[in-house]
Design a protein around this motif. Sequence first.
Motif, short mmCIF file in Angstrom:
data_model
loop_
_atom_site.label_atom_id
_atom_site.label_comp_id
_atom_site.label_asym_id
_atom_site.label_seq_id
_atom_site.Cartn_x
_atom_site.Cartn_y
_atom_site.Cartn_z
N ASP A 175 -60.48 19.74 -32.04
CA ASP A 175 -59.20 19.07 -32.20
C ASP A 175 -59.36 17.57 -32.43
OD1 ASP A 175 -56.87 20.84 -32.21
OD2 ASP A 175 -57.83 21.66 -30.42
N HIS A 176 -58.28 16.97 -32.96
CA HIS A 176 -58.31 15.54 -33.27
C HIS A 176 -58.30 14.70 -32.00
CE1 HIS A 176 -57.62 15.96 -37.58
NE2 HIS A 176 -56.74 16.90 -37.30
N TYR A 177 -59.26 13.79 -31.89
CA TYR A 177 -59.24 12.78 -30.84
C TYR A 177 -58.21 11.72 -31.25
CZ TYR A 177 -60.59 8.83 -27.99
OH TYR A 177 -60.56 7.78 -27.13
N ALA A 178 -57.61 11.08 -30.25
CA ALA A 178 -56.53 10.11 -30.46
C ALA A 178 -56.61 9.30 -31.76
CB ALA A 178 -56.51 9.14 -29.26
N THR A 211 -50.93 14.43 -34.75
CA THR A 211 -50.90 14.83 -33.34
C THR A 211 -52.35 14.96 -32.87
OG1 THR A 211 -49.02 16.18 -33.95
CG2 THR A 211 -49.92 16.52 -31.75
N SER A 212 -52.66 14.32 -31.75
CA SER A 212 -54.06 14.28 -31.34
C SER A 212 -54.18 14.10 -29.83
CB SER A 212 -54.75 13.13 -32.09
OG SER A 212 -53.97 11.95 -31.98
N LEU A 213 -55.42 14.20 -29.36
CA LEU A 213 -55.69 14.19 -27.92
C LEU A 213 -55.94 12.80 -27.37
CD1 LEU A 213 -58.21 17.12 -27.57
CD2 LEU A 213 -56.26 16.77 -26.05
N PRO A 214 -55.06 12.27 -26.53
CA PRO A 214 -55.37 10.99 -25.90
C PRO A 214 -56.54 11.18 -24.94
CG PRO A 214 -53.26 11.86 -25.11
CD PRO A 214 -53.78 12.84 -26.11
N PRO A 215 -57.31 10.11 -24.67
CA PRO A 215 -58.50 10.24 -23.82
C PRO A 215 -58.23 10.96 -22.50
CG PRO A 215 -58.29 8.00 -24.66
CD PRO A 215 -57.11 8.74 -25.17
N LYS A 216 -57.06 10.71 -21.89
CA LYS A 216 -56.82 11.29 -20.56
C LYS A 216 -56.65 12.82 -20.61
CE LYS A 216 -51.86 10.47 -20.74
NZ LYS A 216 -50.68 9.84 -20.23
N TYR A 217 -56.47 13.40 -21.78
CA TYR A 217 -56.33 14.86 -21.88
C TYR A 217 -57.65 15.58 -22.18
CZ TYR A 217 -51.18 14.59 -21.94
OH TYR A 217 -49.87 14.38 -21.62
N ILE A 218 -58.68 14.82 -22.45
CA ILE A 218 -59.94 15.46 -22.85
C ILE A 218 -60.47 16.41 -21.77
CG2 ILE A 218 -62.37 15.04 -23.45
CD1 ILE A 218 -61.50 12.60 -24.95
N LYS A 219 -60.37 15.99 -20.52
CA LYS A 219 -60.87 16.84 -19.42
C LYS A 219 -60.15 18.20 -19.41
CE LYS A 219 -63.68 15.77 -15.89
NZ LYS A 219 -64.54 14.78 -16.51
N ASN A 234 -63.10 1.46 -27.87
CA ASN A 234 -62.93 1.95 -26.49
C ASN A 234 -63.04 3.47 -26.40
OD1 ASN A 234 -62.27 -0.60 -25.03
ND2 ASN A 234 -60.64 -0.64 -26.56
N LEU A 235 -64.02 4.02 -27.06
CA LEU A 235 -64.18 5.48 -27.00
C LEU A 235 -64.79 5.88 -25.67
CD1 LEU A 235 -65.66 6.21 -30.56
CD2 LEU A 235 -63.32 6.65 -29.79
N PRO A 236 -64.40 7.06 -25.14
CA PRO A 236 -65.07 7.55 -23.93
C PRO A 236 -66.48 8.01 -24.28
CG PRO A 236 -63.44 9.15 -24.74
CD PRO A 236 -63.35 7.96 -25.63
N ILE A 288 -73.50 6.73 -28.01
CA ILE A 288 -73.04 8.09 -27.67
C ILE A 288 -74.13 9.11 -28.02
CG2 ILE A 288 -71.29 9.87 -28.08
CD1 ILE A 288 -69.33 7.61 -28.78
N ASP A 289 -74.64 9.79 -27.00
CA ASP A 289 -75.73 10.74 -27.22
C ASP A 289 -75.19 12.17 -27.36
OD1 ASP A 289 -78.24 11.80 -27.45
OD2 ASP A 289 -78.54 11.96 -25.29
N LYS A 290 -74.61 12.44 -28.52
CA LYS A 290 -74.08 13.76 -28.85
C LYS A 290 -74.36 14.01 -30.31
CE LYS A 290 -72.17 14.95 -25.07
NZ LYS A 290 -72.34 16.22 -24.38
N PRO A 291 -74.43 15.27 -30.75
CA PRO A 291 -74.60 15.49 -32.19
C PRO A 291 -73.42 14.88 -32.97
CG PRO A 291 -75.05 17.50 -30.97
CD PRO A 291 -74.47 16.53 -29.99
N PHE A 292 -73.76 14.11 -34.01
CA PHE A 292 -72.76 13.48 -34.89
C PHE A 292 -72.78 14.22 -36.23
CE2 PHE A 292 -72.00 8.73 -33.68
CZ PHE A 292 -71.84 9.06 -32.35
N ILE A 293 -71.60 14.55 -36.73
CA ILE A 293 -71.52 15.25 -38.02
C ILE A 293 -70.50 14.54 -38.91
CG2 ILE A 293 -70.94 17.44 -39.20
CD1 ILE A 293 -73.33 17.81 -37.40
#
Length: 232
Positions: free
Chosen positions: A35-38, A43-51, A86-88, A121-126
Amino acid sequence: MNFHIHSTWSDGTYTPEIIVKEAIKRKIDKIAITDHYATTKTTSLPPKYIKMYVEDLKALRKKYGKEIDIYIGLEIDFSPRTDIDNLPDFSDVDFLLFEYVQDEFWEGYPLWMLLNLRKEIDKPFILAHNEISRNFKDSDIVSLVRVLEADNIGIELNTNFNYRKFEIPYYRLAPQFFRLISEYKVPVSVGSDMHDDLNDLANVEDAFSFIQEMHLEDNFKLFLKEVEKYEG
Ligand SMILES: [Zn+2]
């Protein structure tokens, strides 16, 4: 397999559970909800909804994990529409899709800015649905591919009709680039960018044909290995 799907957590029509059940019915082995990050774009996910998003998808993993592999992704609009500063840390997601990288039609930020973010950020980037032949027309292809390999940034083969020119998917417009990619350790992912049509779940055949045509099998395996390694 399909690694680019939107649900009701952003601008998709179906809940993750409906998507998972439909994917099982269609005998799909692996899916990722992305899904779309903020972003102000949609329509997208604000940081506080990621959990909550992650917990929802992990619960589905528990419930349906014997029938299908479920991965957790997020799509980031790499432009001024997103608060990039300000990315998480995205510690709970398996991988990140970046759309509009170096895409001037969409005010996309340049690749070098993504390389800076890569260090944090140590995650796979695509790179999602990138029209390489247009966005990188002034770049030297060999240098570009070397940078992608060095910074471990992958490329997505996106089959959605929005990412075509004269009916031809963007990836088919950059054969030289992908032929070169096959000689490097650059992950290649596949997705249909499903939003509102469940038939799009299985709309990935052309991307898998392309993988065979261009001998990208090892690149695709590399992507799978990466997302499994980071699976939260
Ligand atoms: Zn998308």
